[in-house]
Scaffold this motif. Structure first.
Motif, PDB file in Angstrom:
ATOM      1  N   ALA A 128       0.821  -1.212   0.000  1.00  0.00           N
ATOM      2  CA  ALA A 128       0.000   0.000   0.000  1.00  0.00           C
ATOM      3  C   ALA A 128       0.851   1.256   0.000  1.00  0.00           C
ATOM      4  O   ALA A 128       0.375   2.325  -0.362  1.00  0.00           O
ATOM      5  CB  ALA A 128      -0.931   0.012   1.219  1.00  0.00           C
ATOM      6  N   HIS A 130       3.647   3.975  -1.153  1.00  0.00           N
ATOM      7  CA  HIS A 130       4.059   4.469  -2.467  1.00  0.00           C
ATOM      8  C   HIS A 130       5.562   4.376  -2.659  1.00  0.00           C
ATOM      9  O   HIS A 130       6.043   4.232  -3.762  1.00  0.00           O
ATOM     10  CB  HIS A 130       3.575   5.909  -2.649  1.00  0.00           C
ATOM     11  N   THR A 139      -2.986   4.713   7.509  1.00  0.00           N
ATOM     12  CA  THR A 139      -4.181   5.002   6.728  1.00  0.00           C
ATOM     13  C   THR A 139      -5.071   3.768   6.655  1.00  0.00           C
ATOM     14  O   THR A 139      -4.624   2.642   6.892  1.00  0.00           O
ATOM     15  CB  THR A 139      -3.809   5.414   5.293  1.00  0.00           C
ATOM     16  N   GLU A 140      -6.333   3.998   6.268  1.00  0.00           N
ATOM     17  CA  GLU A 140      -7.243   2.867   6.079  1.00  0.00           C
ATOM     18  C   GLU A 140      -6.731   1.947   4.977  1.00  0.00           C
ATOM     19  O   GLU A 140      -6.836   0.727   5.081  1.00  0.00           O
ATOM     20  CB  GLU A 140      -8.655   3.363   5.765  1.00  0.00           C
ATOM     21  N   GLU A 141      -6.177   2.531   3.916  1.00  0.00           N
ATOM     22  CA  GLU A 141      -5.631   1.731   2.814  1.00  0.00           C
ATOM     23  C   GLU A 141      -4.506   0.825   3.324  1.00  0.00           C
ATOM     24  O   GLU A 141      -4.430  -0.363   2.973  1.00  0.00           O
ATOM     25  CB  GLU A 141      -5.107   2.642   1.708  1.00  0.00           C
ATOM     26  N   GLU A 142      -3.636   1.378   4.165  1.00  0.00           N
ATOM     27  CA  GLU A 142      -2.523   0.605   4.729  1.00  0.00           C
ATOM     28  C   GLU A 142      -3.042  -0.519   5.618  1.00  0.00           C
ATOM     29  O   GLU A 142      -2.578  -1.667   5.545  1.00  0.00           O
ATOM     30  CB  GLU A 142      -1.598   1.534   5.531  1.00  0.00           C
ATOM     31  N   ARG A 144      -6.019  -1.974   5.530  1.00  0.00           N
ATOM     32  CA  ARG A 144      -6.690  -2.977   4.691  1.00  0.00           C
ATOM     33  C   ARG A 144      -5.674  -3.883   3.990  1.00  0.00           C
ATOM     34  O   ARG A 144      -5.858  -5.098   3.928  1.00  0.00           O
ATOM     35  CB  ARG A 144      -7.591  -2.309   3.669  1.00  0.00           C
ATOM     36  N   GLU A 145      -4.611  -3.296   3.460  1.00  0.00           N
ATOM     37  CA  GLU A 145      -3.579  -4.089   2.784  1.00  0.00           C
ATOM     38  C   GLU A 145      -2.934  -5.068   3.761  1.00  0.00           C
ATOM     39  O   GLU A 145      -2.763  -6.246   3.465  1.00  0.00           O
ATOM     40  CB  GLU A 145      -2.513  -3.171   2.176  1.00  0.00           C
ATOM     41  N   SER A 148      -5.144  -8.011   4.793  1.00  0.00           N
ATOM     42  CA  SER A 148      -5.778  -8.722   3.686  1.00  0.00           C
ATOM     43  C   SER A 148      -5.663 -10.243   3.799  1.00  0.00           C
ATOM     44  O   SER A 148      -6.396 -10.959   3.121  1.00  0.00           O
ATOM     45  CB  SER A 148      -5.203  -8.249   2.348  1.00  0.00           C
ATOM     46  N   TYR A 157     -15.624  -5.703   7.605  1.00  0.00           N
ATOM     47  CA  TYR A 157     -14.369  -5.005   7.344  1.00  0.00           C
ATOM     48  C   TYR A 157     -14.365  -3.536   7.752  1.00  0.00           C
ATOM     49  O   TYR A 157     -13.398  -3.084   8.368  1.00  0.00           O
ATOM     50  CB  TYR A 157     -13.959  -5.146   5.873  1.00  0.00           C
ATOM     51  N   VAL A 161     -11.601  -2.256  10.472  1.00  0.00           N
ATOM     52  CA  VAL A 161     -10.650  -1.180  10.185  1.00  0.00           C
ATOM     53  C   VAL A 161     -10.832  -0.034  11.179  1.00  0.00           C
ATOM     54  O   VAL A 161      -9.851   0.514  11.699  1.00  0.00           O
ATOM     55  CB  VAL A 161     -10.788  -0.688   8.727  1.00  0.00           C
ATOM     56  N   ARG A 165      -7.988   1.262  13.619  1.00  0.00           N
ATOM     57  CA  ARG A 165      -7.619   2.679  13.475  1.00  0.00           C
ATOM     58  C   ARG A 165      -7.766   3.415  14.806  1.00  0.00           C
ATOM     59  O   ARG A 165      -6.927   4.248  15.152  1.00  0.00           O
ATOM     60  CB  ARG A 165      -8.496   3.313  12.395  1.00  0.00           C
TER      61      ARG A 165
END
Length: 172
Positions: A128, A130, A139-142, A144-145, A148, A157, A161, A165
């Protein structure tokens, strides 16, 4: 005839003797021999994460690992993370944020999240991020990754999260 093999594993801070078939999975040793049934057998193929435990602080799928491989290592199950009387911050957050529905995956989710928070604090990169040279963001993206590998058939989910968080925003 299968040879009997012995080992000593430290499970939730207590030395536990393993004696038996060297083909016995760590998951079956924990559940059947030690009666630590918080660790769940979901798919038994390493695909769902219900059997996640920590080995020397790193998360693994216990269904894919043999008990004998962990001679002398520290194993932490959900029972070693907190108790009903003194839950961990993540356990409390899962309750507060309704991070479960049926609850079957919840122990694996919490054990995995415990390791994930440590991984983030150690600065470990993920897909996740860059740039692997940058410090990972909470982050939520981090999240979730990194989570996974733990599946929830009920689809809790967003709440999982949110629970994770919340402990990262207020780690107290």
């Amino acid at each position: 005839m299968t040879a009997v093999t012995t080992a000593t594993l430290t499970v939730n801070g207590t030395d536990r003797a393993f004696e038996g078939d060297p083909r016995r999975s760590l998951l079956d040793f924990l559940r059947l021999d030690l009666q630590l049934t918080g660790t769940k057998k979901g798919c038994d193929h390493g695909q769902c994460g219900a059997c996640t435990v920590l080995v020397d602080g790193r998360r693994i799928n216990s269904c894919l690992s043999l008990a004998i491989m962990h001679d002398g290592q520290q194993i932490t199950t959900i029972e070693g993370i907190g108790t009903p009387e003194a839950p961990s911050a993540l356990q409390s957050a899962f309750v507060c944020h309704d991070g479960f529905q049926c609850g079957y995956c919840t122990p694996g989710q919490i054990v995995s999240a415990t390791a994930m928070v440590a991984e983030l604090e150690w600065g470990w990169a993920s897909d996740a991020g860059h740039d692997v040279a940058d410090a990972p963001l909470f982050t939520e993206e981090e999240i979730r990754e990194r989570m996974s590998g733990n599946l929830c058939r009920c689809g809790a989910y967003p709440n999982i999260v949110a629970a994770i968080r919340s402990t990262m925003d207020d780690p107290a």
